[in-house]
Scaffold this active site. Structure first.
Site, PDB file in Angstrom:
ATOM      1  N   CYS A 140       0.945  -1.204  -0.197  1.00 48.26           N
ATOM      2  CA  CYS A 140      -0.091   0.070  -0.139  1.00 48.26           C
ATOM      3  C   CYS A 140       0.845   1.082   0.083  1.00 48.26           C
ATOM      4  O   CYS A 140       1.572   1.475   0.883  1.00 48.26           O
ATOM      5  CB  CYS A 140      -0.922  -0.052   1.231  1.00 48.26           C
ATOM      6  SG  CYS A 140      -2.164   1.241   1.158  1.00 48.26           S
ATOM      7  N   GLU A 176      -3.108   1.143  -6.326  1.00 45.41           N
ATOM      8  CA  GLU A 176      -2.028   0.217  -6.516  1.00 45.41           C
ATOM      9  C   GLU A 176      -1.756   0.327  -8.073  1.00 45.41           C
ATOM     10  O   GLU A 176      -2.661   0.594  -8.748  1.00 45.41           O
ATOM     11  CB  GLU A 176      -2.425  -1.324  -6.169  1.00 45.41           C
ATOM     12  CG  GLU A 176      -1.339  -2.249  -6.266  1.00 45.41           C
ATOM     13  CD  GLU A 176       0.133  -1.986  -5.515  1.00 45.41           C
ATOM     14  OE1 GLU A 176       0.966  -1.292  -5.956  1.00 45.41           O
ATOM     15  OE2 GLU A 176      -0.166  -2.076  -4.239  1.00 45.41           O
TER      16      GLU A 176
END
Length: 252
Positions: free
Chosen positions: A2, A111
């Site tokens: 993340c 992402e």
């Protein structure tokens, strides 16, 4: 992993889902980046029976965990994520895993899918299909600098991706179910071995990945446009090599 996330739900939703107070007028944030302050949820002090106080505490922390034993932060890597498989034993996270587990409220995360051959990348906005708030598993440490000033720092816990998400990235943050919030935050009676079952990627049908533009790549871009859906890049369209100009011949 993340590297960016978003928290756009209302203050009322935050207070209701995480049983906290004092987050009124919390502004929506569409592109939260490392080193910025992030909202975190921790277990509150023991409440007396019949108390009207909220069950959990909300606190802003710096995204980028600093263990208490670090001497010079400038010589220490920025720890924005921790591998769940080794967090209970690795020196940087061991104490936090045992004593300072937190939740990180989020509406979703970003992402990047990267193509090794072309060097291109495609950004995705990853959110729960039901549109609800997420409580990501996190760790916290309080760091004291040379002047005696304290700073609360935090990191996400990640796990190997589920099959659905592997095409984008091999790791993803861990989402704790609302029914498991108390158990995750209970560092008094729940040791790492007791909550090991929570350290896994979400089920494959939990998230949806939406292709978005490169706007999110820049920290300065903080508008809702970061989450506007686009057509994913086609990595199969390779650039053709330039033709060789042999009009003058060659010495070889």
């Amino acid at each position: 992993m993340c590297g960016r996330f978003s928290l756009t739900h209302s203050s009322d939703a935050l207070e209701n889902v995480f049983s906290v107070a004092g987050v009124e007028n919390f502004p929506p944030r569409y592109n939260i980046a490392p080193t910025q302050p992030i909202m975190t949820i921790s277990a509150g002090l023991p409440r007396m029976a019949g108390s009207n106080l909220p069950e959990q505490d909300a606190l802003l922390m710096r995204w980028g965990l600093l263990p208490s034993w670090v001497k010079d932060p400038s010589d220490f890597p920025l720890l924005i994520n921790a591998r769940s498989e080794t967090a209970a034993t690795k020196a940087s996270f061991r104490n936090a895993m045992r004593h300072r587990r937190i939740l990180i409220p989020a509406s979703g995360f970003y992402e990047w899918q990267r193509d090794k051959e072309t060097g291109q990348s495609q950004a995705y906005w990853v959110r729960p299909k039901n549109g609800e708030l997420i409580g990501f598993a996190g760790l916290a440490e309080t760091y004291m600098n040379k002047d005696g000033a304290e700073i609360d720092t935090a990191a996400f816990l990640t796990a190997p991706s589920n099959k659905q998400f592997q095409a984008i990235h091999h790791r993803m943050p861990i989402a704790i179910a609302e029914t498991d919030f108390k158990r995750w935050l209970d560092c008094r009676t729940q040791e790492p071995r007791h909550i090991a079952d929570l350290l896994r990627a979400p089920d494959e049908d939990f998230f949806e990945a939406i292709a978005v533009s490169d706007l999110v790549n820049k920290v300065s871009n903080t508008s809702p446009e970061n989450q506007k859906q686009v057509t994913p890049k086609d990595f199969t369209q390779r650039k053709k090599p330039k033709p060789i100009d042999d009009s003058q011949g060659s010495l070889f």
